[in-house]
Each structure stands twice: as structure tokens, then as C-alpha cells.
Design a protein around this motif. Structure first.
Motif, PDB file in Angstrom:
ATOM      1  N   ASP A   1       0.835  -1.210   0.000  1.00  0.00           N
ATOM      2  CA  ASP A   1       0.000   0.000   0.000  1.00  0.00           C
ATOM      3  C   ASP A   1       0.869   1.260   0.000  1.00  0.00           C
ATOM      4  OD1 ASP A   1      -2.351   1.495   0.025  1.00  0.00           O
ATOM      5  OD2 ASP A   1      -2.416   1.578   2.205  1.00  0.00           O
ATOM      6  N   ILE A   2       1.843   1.301  -0.895  1.00  0.00           N
ATOM      7  CA  ILE A   2       2.804   2.402  -0.918  1.00  0.00           C
ATOM      8  C   ILE A   2       2.647   3.299  -2.137  1.00  0.00           C
ATOM      9  CG2 ILE A   2       4.577   0.997  -2.086  1.00  0.00           C
ATOM     10  CD1 ILE A   2       5.251   3.621   0.661  1.00  0.00           C
ATOM     11  N   LEU A   3       2.102   2.775  -3.239  1.00  0.00           N
ATOM     12  CA  LEU A   3       2.019   3.547  -4.471  1.00  0.00           C
ATOM     13  C   LEU A   3       1.187   4.812  -4.297  1.00  0.00           C
ATOM     14  CD1 LEU A   3       1.512   0.759  -7.167  1.00  0.00           C
ATOM     15  CD2 LEU A   3       3.492   2.262  -6.934  1.00  0.00           C
ATOM     16  N   ASP A   4       1.698   5.898  -4.867  1.00  0.00           N
ATOM     17  CA  ASP A   4       0.985   7.185  -4.905  1.00  0.00           C
ATOM     18  C   ASP A   4       0.683   7.750  -3.517  1.00  0.00           C
ATOM     19  OD1 ASP A   4       0.799   7.307  -7.812  1.00  0.00           O
ATOM     20  OD2 ASP A   4      -0.630   5.660  -7.628  1.00  0.00           O
ATOM     21  N   THR A   5       1.497   7.386  -2.530  1.00  0.00           N
ATOM     22  CA  THR A   5       1.351   7.966  -1.194  1.00  0.00           C
ATOM     23  C   THR A   5       2.212   9.230  -1.104  1.00  0.00           C
ATOM     24  OG1 THR A   5       3.117   6.498  -0.389  1.00  0.00           O
ATOM     25  CG2 THR A   5       0.833   5.777  -0.060  1.00  0.00           C
ATOM     26  N   PRO A   6       1.892  10.126  -0.173  1.00  0.00           N
ATOM     27  CA  PRO A   6       2.660  11.369  -0.042  1.00  0.00           C
ATOM     28  C   PRO A   6       4.090  11.101   0.416  1.00  0.00           C
ATOM     29  CG  PRO A   6       0.539  11.504   1.106  1.00  0.00           C
ATOM     30  CD  PRO A   6       0.741  10.073   0.755  1.00  0.00           C
ATOM     31  N   PRO A   7       4.964  12.106   0.300  1.00  0.00           N
ATOM     32  CA  PRO A   7       6.353  11.956   0.766  1.00  0.00           C
ATOM     33  C   PRO A   7       6.409  11.609   2.255  1.00  0.00           C
ATOM     34  CG  PRO A   7       6.115  13.947  -0.550  1.00  0.00           C
ATOM     35  CD  PRO A   7       4.730  13.419  -0.314  1.00  0.00           C
TER      36      PRO A   7
ATOM     37  N   ILE B   1      21.517  12.954  -8.625  1.00  0.00           N
ATOM     38  CA  ILE B   1      20.153  12.446  -8.504  1.00  0.00           C
ATOM     39  C   ILE B   1      20.131  11.209  -7.609  1.00  0.00           C
ATOM     40  CG2 ILE B   1      18.150  11.523  -9.742  1.00  0.00           C
ATOM     41  CD1 ILE B   1      19.310  12.996 -12.261  1.00  0.00           C
ATOM     42  N   GLY B   2      19.243  11.215  -6.613  1.00  0.00           N
ATOM     43  CA  GLY B   2      19.008  10.048  -5.763  1.00  0.00           C
ATOM     44  C   GLY B   2      17.534   9.707  -5.785  1.00  0.00           C
ATOM     45  N   ILE B   3      17.232   8.430  -5.972  1.00  0.00           N
ATOM     46  CA  ILE B   3      15.839   8.013  -6.147  1.00  0.00           C
ATOM     47  C   ILE B   3      15.545   6.769  -5.311  1.00  0.00           C
ATOM     48  CG2 ILE B   3      14.108   7.130  -7.774  1.00  0.00           C
ATOM     49  CD1 ILE B   3      15.487   8.702  -9.981  1.00  0.00           C
ATOM     50  N   VAL B   4      14.376   6.771  -4.653  1.00  0.00           N
ATOM     51  CA  VAL B   4      13.779   5.564  -4.087  1.00  0.00           C
ATOM     52  C   VAL B   4      12.482   5.350  -4.865  1.00  0.00           C
ATOM     53  CG1 VAL B   4      12.696   4.513  -2.067  1.00  0.00           C
ATOM     54  CG2 VAL B   4      14.754   5.917  -1.792  1.00  0.00           C
ATOM     55  N   SER B   5      12.379   4.241  -5.575  1.00  0.00           N
ATOM     56  CA  SER B   5      11.245   4.065  -6.480  1.00  0.00           C
ATOM     57  C   SER B   5      10.545   2.734  -6.275  1.00  0.00           C
ATOM     58  CB  SER B   5      11.706   4.168  -7.939  1.00  0.00           C
ATOM     59  OG  SER B   5      12.417   3.002  -8.331  1.00  0.00           O
ATOM     60  N   MET B   6       9.270   2.713  -6.668  1.00  0.00           N
ATOM     61  CA  MET B   6       8.477   1.497  -6.744  1.00  0.00           C
ATOM     62  C   MET B   6       8.074   1.285  -8.208  1.00  0.00           C
ATOM     63  SD  MET B   6       8.451   0.668  -3.581  1.00  0.00           S
ATOM     64  CE  MET B   6       9.466   1.690  -2.497  1.00  0.00           C
ATOM     65  N   ILE B   7       7.943   0.032  -8.619  1.00  0.00           N
ATOM     66  CA  ILE B   7       7.661  -0.261 -10.020  1.00  0.00           C
ATOM     67  C   ILE B   7       6.385  -1.086 -10.113  1.00  0.00           C
ATOM     68  CG2 ILE B   7       8.503  -1.379 -12.104  1.00  0.00           C
ATOM     69  CD1 ILE B   7      11.347  -0.838 -11.116  1.00  0.00           C
TER      70      ILE B   7
ATOM     71  N   TYR C   1       8.343   7.372  -8.215  1.00  0.00           N
ATOM     72  CA  TYR C   1       9.341   7.780  -7.239  1.00  0.00           C
ATOM     73  C   TYR C   1       8.689   8.076  -5.892  1.00  0.00           C
ATOM     74  CZ  TYR C   1      11.756   8.670 -11.671  1.00  0.00           C
ATOM     75  OH  TYR C   1      12.289   8.550 -12.932  1.00  0.00           O
ATOM     76  N   LYS C   2       8.923   7.210  -4.931  1.00  0.00           N
ATOM     77  CA  LYS C   2       8.474   7.494  -3.570  1.00  0.00           C
ATOM     78  C   LYS C   2       9.243   8.691  -3.029  1.00  0.00           C
ATOM     79  CE  LYS C   2       6.611   7.125   0.490  1.00  0.00           C
ATOM     80  NZ  LYS C   2       5.277   7.692   0.716  1.00  0.00           N
ATOM     81  N   SER C   3      10.514   8.789  -3.386  1.00  0.00           N
ATOM     82  CA  SER C   3      11.306   9.962  -3.033  1.00  0.00           C
ATOM     83  C   SER C   3      12.322  10.196  -4.134  1.00  0.00           C
ATOM     84  CB  SER C   3      12.018   9.759  -1.693  1.00  0.00           C
ATOM     85  OG  SER C   3      12.746  10.919  -1.345  1.00  0.00           O
TER      86      SER C   3
ATOM     87  N   ALA D   1       8.211   7.726 -14.307  1.00  0.00           N
ATOM     88  CA  ALA D   1       8.678   7.572 -15.680  1.00  0.00           C
ATOM     89  C   ALA D   1       8.099   6.284 -16.244  1.00  0.00           C
ATOM     90  CB  ALA D   1      10.205   7.537 -15.733  1.00  0.00           C
ATOM     91  N   SER D   2       7.876   6.270 -17.542  1.00  0.00           N
ATOM     92  CA  SER D   2       7.395   5.057 -18.198  1.00  0.00           C
ATOM     93  C   SER D   2       8.425   3.944 -18.025  1.00  0.00           C
ATOM     94  CB  SER D   2       7.155   5.329 -19.682  1.00  0.00           C
ATOM     95  OG  SER D   2       6.929   4.126 -20.382  1.00  0.00           O
ATOM     96  N   LEU D   3       7.957   2.765 -17.658  1.00  0.00           N
ATOM     97  CA  LEU D   3       8.876   1.654 -17.389  1.00  0.00           C
ATOM     98  C   LEU D   3       9.704   1.310 -18.618  1.00  0.00           C
ATOM     99  CD1 LEU D   3       9.892  -0.435 -15.397  1.00  0.00           C
ATOM    100  CD2 LEU D   3       7.968  -1.899 -16.002  1.00  0.00           C
ATOM    101  N   ASN D   4       9.123   1.446 -19.795  1.00  0.00           N
ATOM    102  CA  ASN D   4       9.831   1.085 -21.023  1.00  0.00           C
ATOM    103  C   ASN D   4      11.088   1.920 -21.254  1.00  0.00           C
ATOM    104  OD1 ASN D   4       8.059  -0.933 -21.726  1.00  0.00           O
ATOM    105  ND2 ASN D   4       6.737   0.401 -22.926  1.00  0.00           N
ATOM    106  N   SER D   5      11.109   3.146 -20.706  1.00  0.00           N
ATOM    107  CA  SER D   5      12.244   4.035 -20.974  1.00  0.00           C
ATOM    108  C   SER D   5      13.240   4.104 -19.829  1.00  0.00           C
ATOM    109  CB  SER D   5      11.725   5.451 -21.266  1.00  0.00           C
ATOM    110  OG  SER D   5      11.122   6.017 -20.110  1.00  0.00           O
ATOM    111  N   THR D   6      12.988   3.400 -18.734  1.00  0.00           N
ATOM    112  CA  THR D   6      13.852   3.547 -17.562  1.00  0.00           C
ATOM    113  C   THR D   6      15.013   2.550 -17.572  1.00  0.00           C
ATOM    114  OG1 THR D   6      12.610   1.976 -16.204  1.00  0.00           O
ATOM    115  CG2 THR D   6      11.889   4.278 -16.173  1.00  0.00           C
ATOM    116  N   PHE D   7      16.113   2.963 -16.979  1.00  0.00           N
ATOM    117  CA  PHE D   7      17.237   2.060 -16.759  1.00  0.00           C
ATOM    118  C   PHE D   7      16.830   0.952 -15.793  1.00  0.00           C
ATOM    119  CE2 PHE D   7      19.200   5.299 -18.941  1.00  0.00           C
ATOM    120  CZ  PHE D   7      20.585   5.348 -18.897  1.00  0.00           C
TER     121      PHE D   7
END
Length: 411
Positions: free
Chosen positions: A25-31, A50-56, A63-65, A74-80
């Protein structure tokens, strides 16, 4: 975190991964400060921009943060990070312009012109990758075993933060219920309300311009404001009411057996309680206001729809000038029988099969679906929805759209 055993029955590996992400239950939650600190540590430790904490999820990296970028997904197709997700281990790219996987990537060729990337998977105890931590720079650099080990430890810290978030029943700072405990309370009362035809209302609120308080007076002062506001609001609530902290400075209040008009009156009383607070330690003492959104349970609401309507009313209060109460319109949408929350990878197909867009299916019911997609505005009224895990395909008619999602009925 461990999935319930039945969640593994007859589902693909990606469905298992999405089911684990759904349970968190983490997606689209506030910072949240814990995740922000880890993202900022990535920048400080490795000296990157750039520092990122992300969920996919099924179609995007969210980006959670994030520090150093102006986007939230970002679109999954274009991400590293899709390589980190697929491989299940760290991916280090010293110079993206010389890597055959990335030299023509839009994030390399155009903004932000990435050169260096280091990503580590955020992995559950069951070995399911639900996100990544990333160190990114516009200058090429080397990344040795020591740096890689540190990044892996930071990914493990994110997973532990997620687990602690799940396990906690009470928010330590404010004494409010945790996000998970609050939603369990809502689920219980929603079931009772539907079974016995009882009214049920929810208030969503947050502290106006809270970032300004932190920036001006420091995080310790911000913590005092949050805990003081919650303690003051509890004096204006009944013992049967429940207040939960659902995000950084965002809270929700459940009002059992309460009609909408009464809930609006309660919210007005709470608004004045917050406005009258003064916090010593500065000259003049810190004073804050809060915005409130109110919704009553609709005939076909599930827990997410119910809470979301209160959130939408809160956003309306903030857009209207803050320090006010707004109520959601009565729910009059058609009944959605057997609606269930899911998180499934999907694909939208239209233009005779020549156009496809990846998406994430958020909920399903007997004759329709709620779908998250990055560009809802481009979709036609008619399309097909493919559920990737099961290869089910539905002819759909679009019924509504927001900035980030659509709803459709199956034709």
C-alpha cells in the motif's frame, strides 16, 4: 514482508511481484521523511546529482522519493531500472553513451542526459523485486564493490522501512493510527455500514503550507505542530471516531454512524481547533491552519473509492484557498458489483491494433475496470484491454478519465 500463501497459486512471477507491491500500500502515497532521508543519502554518499527511491508497478517507475529531478514517475519502457527489475540484481552503468542498452535511450540523448547509473533492487523476503534505489549523474564515473555494497544496504533499509510501516499500528510521533491500521478500521466499519444500512463519513485533512514550517523553524518544530494538532483534534472527536496518519502531514478521520452534513460540521469545529493553536519557541509563536475534505459512504464505494472522494474534496479545499472545509458530491455512479482492488500489468490496444500503451489495472469488477495510465488524454472511447498475466482480453468503452487514470466498462 511475506505474501499470503494463496497469493502464489497459479499466478505469474510478475503477478506475484505486483501482489507484494499491492500489499505494501505504498504507491501514490505522499512523501515520508524516512524515504526522503535515504534518497538524499544516496546523493550525499556517492556525490551524484540524482538520488531516487522508487516502486515499479505494471507500467511505470514511481518515485516514492526523488532528489535532483523534477518528475515523479517515468514510463517503465524508458527507464534504466527495468533492467534492474528483470535481472533481480544491481546494474552499474559507468557511461551510458557507451552502453549498447542505453546509448539511444531518451533520458541519455535528451534531458536529463544521464551518463552514470547505479541501481539496486528493493527485494522482499520472498525474493520479489518491488522497486529500486538509484544513484544517477550526468557525468560518467566508476562504481566499485564498496559503493555497490553500500547501495545494496540502502535498498535493504528501504525494504525494512516498508516493513516497519506495515507492522506499526500507531504512528509514534502523533499517536494517530498508522496508515495500515486506519485502513483496517475503515474496512471494518464499511462492512458494518453496508450490512446494517448505517451512515459512515470520512474527513481528510492536512496542515497548510507545512513545508514552510519545516523550512522556517526546523523539523523538530514541524513535529510539534503535527503532534499538537492531532492531540487538539482528538478533543473534538468521539471515542468511537478514528484518526489516522496516512502520509507526511496528511491525516484521515473516520466518523462511524455519521451523515455528511454532521461530518461537515465536525470538520468546521476541527478547523477552528487547529487555527486557534499556538506553538511557543518562536516570536511570534508558530500558528498554522488546515484544510479539510469530507465524504459520506456511497452505495457502491469500496474502501479506496470512499477515501479517495474525501481526498478529492481536500484537494478542492486547498485549491480554493486553504483553511476551509469542502465536501464531496454524493456518489451516484452505477453499482460496481464484486469490485476488488488488484495491481495487474495490462496493455491498452486501439487503432486497429497499431497503437498500444502499457498500463496498470488498479481494480476490477463484473463489467469494468479502473486503469492507471501515463497519458489518459490520448485514449479513444473504444479500446481493448489485455491483462498480461492471464492473457484475458476485454473490449472496453471509456466512462471517465482523470490526469492519471481511467475507468471503463466491458462491452
Amino acid at each position: 514482508m511475506r505474501l499470503e500463501p494463496e497469493a502464489f497459486d497459479k499466478v505469474s512471477a510478475d503477478e506475484q511481484r505486483l501482489a507484494a507491491l499491492h500489499q505494501l500500500d505504498i504507491l501514490d502515497t505522499p512523501p515520508e521523511l524516512g524515504f526522503d532521508r535515504i534518497a538524499d543519502l544516496i546523493r550525499l554518499i556517492f556525490g551524484v546529482e540524482i538520488g531516487i527511491v522508487s516502486m515499479i508497478d505494471g507500467h511505470r517507475q514511481w518515485y516514492k522519493s526523488v532528489f535532483g529531478l523534477g518528475t515523479s514517475e517515468a514510463s517503465l519502457n524508458s527507464t534504466f531500472c527495468r533492467y534492474t527489475l528483470t535481472l533481480g540484481h544491481q546494474v552499474i552503468v559507468p557511461d551510458a553513451t557507451k552502453d549498447p542498452r542505453f546509448y539511444d535511450n531518451p533520458h541519455v540523448v535528451d534531458g536529463p542526459r544521464i551518463r552514470f547509473y547505479a541501481g539496486a533492487p528493493i527485494t522482499t523476503h520472498d525474493g520479489l523485486v518491488i522497486g529500486t534505489v538509484c544513484a544517477i549523474d550526468t557525468t560518467m564515473r566508476e562504481f566499485g564493490e564498496r559503493e555497490t555494497a553500500i547501495l545494496m544496504h540502502l535498498a535493504a533499509l528501504v525494504m525494512r522501512e516498508l516493513e516497519l510501516r506495515q507492522e506499526a499500528a500507531t504512528d509514534v510521533l502523533t499517536g494517530a493510527s498508522s496508515r495500515r491500521a486506519f485502513k483496517e478500521e475503515v474496512k471494518k466499519h464499511l462492512s458494518l455500514a453496508n450490512r446494517h444500512a448505517l451512515p459512515l463519513s470520512c474527513i481528510a485533512f492536512d496542515i497548510d503550507h507545512f513545508k514552510r514550517v519545516n523550512d522556517t523553524y526546523g523539523h523538530a518544530a514541524g513535529d510539534k505542530v503535527l503532534s499538537g494538532a492531532v492531540n487538539a483534534l482528538k478533543t473534538g472527536l468521539r471515542q468511537s471516531d478514528c484518526i489516522g496518519r496516512v502520509g507526511g502531514e496528511e491525516f484521515s478521520i473516520l466518523l462511524p454512524q455519521t451523515e455528511l452534513a454532521t461530518a461537515v460540521n465536525v470538520a468546521e469545529k476541527l478547523r477552528h481547533l487547529v487555527k486557534d493553536l499556538r506553538f511557543p519557541g518562536s516570536n511570534p509563536p508558530i500558528a498554522v491552519t488546515a484544510s479539510f475534505g469530507v465524504a459520506a459512504l456511497g452505495p457502491s464505494d469500496d474502501i479506496e473509492t470512499f477515501l479517495n472522494r474525501a481526498d478529492q474534496a481536500l484537494y478542492q479545499a486547498k485549491r480554493s484557498g486553504r483553511d476551509r472545509v469542502c465536501s464531496a458530491a454524493a456518489a451516484n455512479e452505477p453499482e460496481k458489483k464484486n469490485r476488488r482492488r488488484v495491481l495487474k500489468a495490462g496493455q491498452i490496444i486501439f487503432n486497429g491494433g497499431r497503437s498500444t500503451y502499457d498500463c496498470t489495472v488498479r481494480s476490477l469488477w463484473e463489467n469494468g475496470a479502473e486503469i492507471a495510465i501515463s497519458l489518459p488524454a490520448i485514449l479513444p472511447e473504444q479500446f481493448e484491454l489485455l491483462l498480461k498475466g492471464s492473457a484475458e482480453k476485454y473490449a472496453c468503452t471509456l466512462t471517465s478519465r482523470t490526469d492519471s487514470s481511467i475507468e471503463a466498462v466491458f462491452s
